[in-house]
Motif scaffolding. Structure first.
Motif, PDB file in Angstrom:
ATOM      1  N   PHE D  14       0.838  -1.206   0.000  1.00 32.71           N
ATOM      2  CA  PHE D  14       0.000   0.000   0.000  1.00 32.71           C
ATOM      3  C   PHE D  14       0.872   1.256   0.000  1.00 32.71           C
ATOM      4  O   PHE D  14       1.980   1.240   0.524  1.00 32.71           O
ATOM      5  N   GLY D  15       0.329   2.334  -0.533  1.00 35.53           N
ATOM      6  CA  GLY D  15       0.806   3.664  -0.192  1.00 35.53           C
ATOM      7  C   GLY D  15       1.943   4.254  -0.988  1.00 35.53           C
ATOM      8  O   GLY D  15       2.485   5.285  -0.591  1.00 35.53           O
ATOM      9  N   ALA D  16       2.309   3.644  -2.144  1.00 31.80           N
ATOM     10  CA  ALA D  16       3.372   4.265  -2.935  1.00 31.80           C
ATOM     11  C   ALA D  16       2.757   5.378  -3.780  1.00 31.80           C
ATOM     12  O   ALA D  16       2.007   5.118  -4.718  1.00 31.80           O
ATOM     13  N   LEU D  17       3.059   6.621  -3.441  1.00 35.31           N
ATOM     14  CA  LEU D  17       2.522   7.761  -4.192  1.00 35.31           C
ATOM     15  C   LEU D  17       3.533   8.216  -5.242  1.00 35.31           C
ATOM     16  O   LEU D  17       3.243   8.273  -6.420  1.00 35.31           O
ATOM     17  N   ASP D  18       4.732   8.551  -4.776  1.00 36.96           N
ATOM     18  CA  ASP D  18       5.777   9.015  -5.686  1.00 36.96           C
ATOM     19  C   ASP D  18       7.146   8.567  -5.170  1.00 36.96           C
ATOM     20  O   ASP D  18       7.236   7.833  -4.186  1.00 36.96           O
TER      21      ASP D  18
END
Lengths: 276, 276, 276, 276
Positions: D14-18
């Protein structure tokens, strides 16, 4: 035995349902120690319990109903209390908690999330709402004391305690966070007492309470602390003798929190082993 | 202000050197609260300090010299105290600590190990010797209270505190371990108070004390607790209102122990940054 | 299974007595993971145990005797190890502990203080002596890892653990204190692993070990961790993957440290109750 | 550098934005270590960030959108992931958090309670929803690892962290509570990593982040840990080498959590004092 530790102090006490409640015991002791205060609880709890008996035993204390999850109720309670008591508050005791997941016997691996939000709202966020309402109304005297009741499930897992573990963890976090802000504002201290399992009407509703109560009693070198003893401890934290204690979670548990295992428990298990 | 919290109680108070000592403040408050007690310290500290002034201010308290690292001295102190006070003890305050590594400015990475053993003997093992001597002499009443003074270096690193960090970690461990045994024996409770840095004659001897005192004061929402405030807190823990509190390390620190960082410290650092 | 996590790394491993030792398991895993190292123990432990078997299984590792309480022995060990391994050290595992009070079955309320000083010297101060000797000899590479083995008696009371509780509390304090200084010097990290009760030759010598082992196993959701599992965990902490972990006490215990009570224990106690 | 620590393992991240996200770094390292996995995030975060770039860098990982507060989204994610990866999951990394009170700059003493419920739902209860969905779907292999990312505001007050303190306290409580149940079911471990302040897109949104980042860096003997270092640590906790570690909150912070004060901070404050 009275020491006049709260002589002239004004406060609000939440959560006295019946004779078994910790808050009931605190109210009686606070009265003995010279405090005047308003008693409050949710309207339904006021109807179900005997709070008016307590009010009488406390010199005719005023009872004001308030739903601790409703900010306007809390604002009203605070304003009316200050008016009735004739000034700002020296102390507030918050003792509010309930989980529908526990009541409806939902296992922790099958929680209802609406219930969980209600657990948090009632058992933890209500404390923030109370503190924020007190803060905005500037209702506490400098150096006043706000206290809430917690349980060690905030630190360690007691499976039957269910989502109340998360509520107590959050409650203790609010204690620290708001303790900082209220300390800076006007030296108001905010603390929680982490009390032994207690045979209250609320406590005994938890599944497996009896076995667990026994386990806790046998681990603790002094046994479980009861409601009257907890009330004594609360008095010290509401008094002027503890004005530099803040943002703390204080164990009142006969030593349980510092125990790994006791001989009394090992002996029981050995007994079982030898009986097999 | 007196509440008679220790009315009729008998005890021993260690460590009052001069007016700045925490023990000095505790003795004065204990006297006000109705206790009678024996004052003790190491013979050299008795010669260097003003303990006889304190004894006078406390209604002519008896002073008995004892080296807290010498078991026979402690046994003698306990026996004479019981005889003088006319019975078993309700409370004992242990406030003993010294590090030659600190005094001789040995860095923590270049400790002298004979000094380190002395640090442990004086600052931690002395508490075990005291408890064991009390226990063997059956010198404490049921439900009595034994208290020692600690510091948060037991949990977190304050570089200038040197090997006193290990001494305090050990001291708090003895508090827990003996608290179990003494609780089971006859409900005697054993606790430590973890106090803010305090401007005592001993405290200010630590290198960098002033900077560190400031840092602690600025992090704590209520600022550092002083000796008089600590004495008030001690009184609650020696009283009957805290009979189920045991094996605990209790922070009396204006909130320091629950802080990550405060605005007051961040503002100082920002100020510096903008000045550069 | 090998991952080459310690490929090319050099170290010293203390405390491998026999096949049951945690250090024995660590040495075997470290060898599998590509490390070369020196094995060390007290001369008497070398004679009593089978360390030369282990040395052979680890590709002919060198064995150097050293009394961990004697600074000159440690200095000699470090110098010889660097010479033998051809450079500075990447890792050191300290696993040293012994209490004569435990061995001689002295109750905690009747300790011999010469024994207690020896317990501290062997089980805690030896770690400081090791770190200080490494530090002075500049024997660790930048970012190296020093690890010691602890037990949860440092935080909570397990009555039969006796004065080893104080030793572990002190050991963990040294871990923090020296971790600061060594981190600043050249990023060396210092940590302790707080391991489940383990059926080693040393561990099983503690009175009541079996009951206690069972209790711990039944509280922990994953049961007690064994020596081989502990070795796996140690490998991660000696590797480059944990270079920012320092001054920590890391529980490797199947969850014990976060438990209040488990259903497995409550069921046992209920069973007993219903049998009565 | 790859060790094949996750060879053949399947998971969800989860949670890889940039590029600045900790999850981004974990995904890249997990790929290097031989894992295959599904990437997930909220649909809006998928649109705003560059997750498809990451997916490509990870050997064409599948991206599945899911709102972590919506149970049916999580169920769908889990089912599709198992189908896509061809079996049960070995690991899951949860990295989800957001506070509207922080974003809208509401002071902690003037919180919006709808926002607070959302903070809890997104940042803490989402972890319970995830675990409960995994548990009900029996989606984890025996001995699998579930990991979440926390911050030390769960233990100590950092004023600007606002109601995320409560969210992290609750998150760590869920870690313990569910860790018990999942451990008993099939040895799945549940842990949190308490990471240094990290210069992610989310982290830097917090007011006063820069001053606070500096403070933390100067207190920690190793400085703040960065995202890449955190990814390395995560790998160890997703691997088979840590199978007995559960219900733990593990500090990955260069030592910050064990610090009282550092010389680097005291020197800064002294500098200021002398400049005044």
């Amino acid at each position: 035995m009275s020491y006049n530790l709260l002589s002239g102090k004004k406060g609000i006490i939440f959560g006295a349902l019946d004779e078994k409640s910790i808050s009931w015991a605190v109210a009686k002791r606070a009265h003995e120690e010279g405090a005047t205060f308003v008693l409050t609880n949710a309207p339904i709890a006021i109807r179900m319990g005997n709070i008016s008996d307590l009010a009488q035993q406390c010199g005719g204390a005023r009872v004001i109903g308030a739903d601790a999850t409703v900010v306007s109720d809390l604002e009203n309670l605070i304003n009316q209390s200050m008016e009735h008591l004739g000034g700002k508050l020296d102390f507030v005791l918050h003792s509010v908690g309930m989980s529908l997941n526990v009541r409806k016997k939902r296992p922790y691996t099958n929680l209802d999330y609406d219930f969980m939000h209600k657990t948090m709202d009632i058992s933890a966020i209500s404390f923030h709402k109370l503190l924020q309402s007190l803060y905005k109304a500037d209702a506490m005297v400098a150096g006043g004391s706000v206290l809430t009741l917690s349980y060690m499930a905030a630190q360690r897992t007691f499976p039957d305690y269910n989502d109340m573990a998360e509520a107590k963890a959050m409650l203790e976090s609010i204690t620290r966070s708001f303790g900082y802000h209220y300390g800076i504002k006007n030296r108001v201290r905010v603390n929680s007492i982490s009390q032994s399992p207690t045979q209250t009407t609320a406590g005994t509703g938890v599944g497996g309470f009896d076995s667990f109560y026994e386990f806790s009693d046998k681990i603790s070198p002094l046994g479980n602390a009861n409601a009257a003893e907890c009330a004594d401890y609360c008095i010290t934290l509401l008094s002027d003798l503890t004005r530099m204690v803040t943002m703390q979670n204080l164990f009142h548990d006969g030593g349980f929190s510092s125990m790994g295992v006791s001989h009394r428990i090992m002996d029981r298990l050995d007994l079982l082993q030898s009986a097999e």
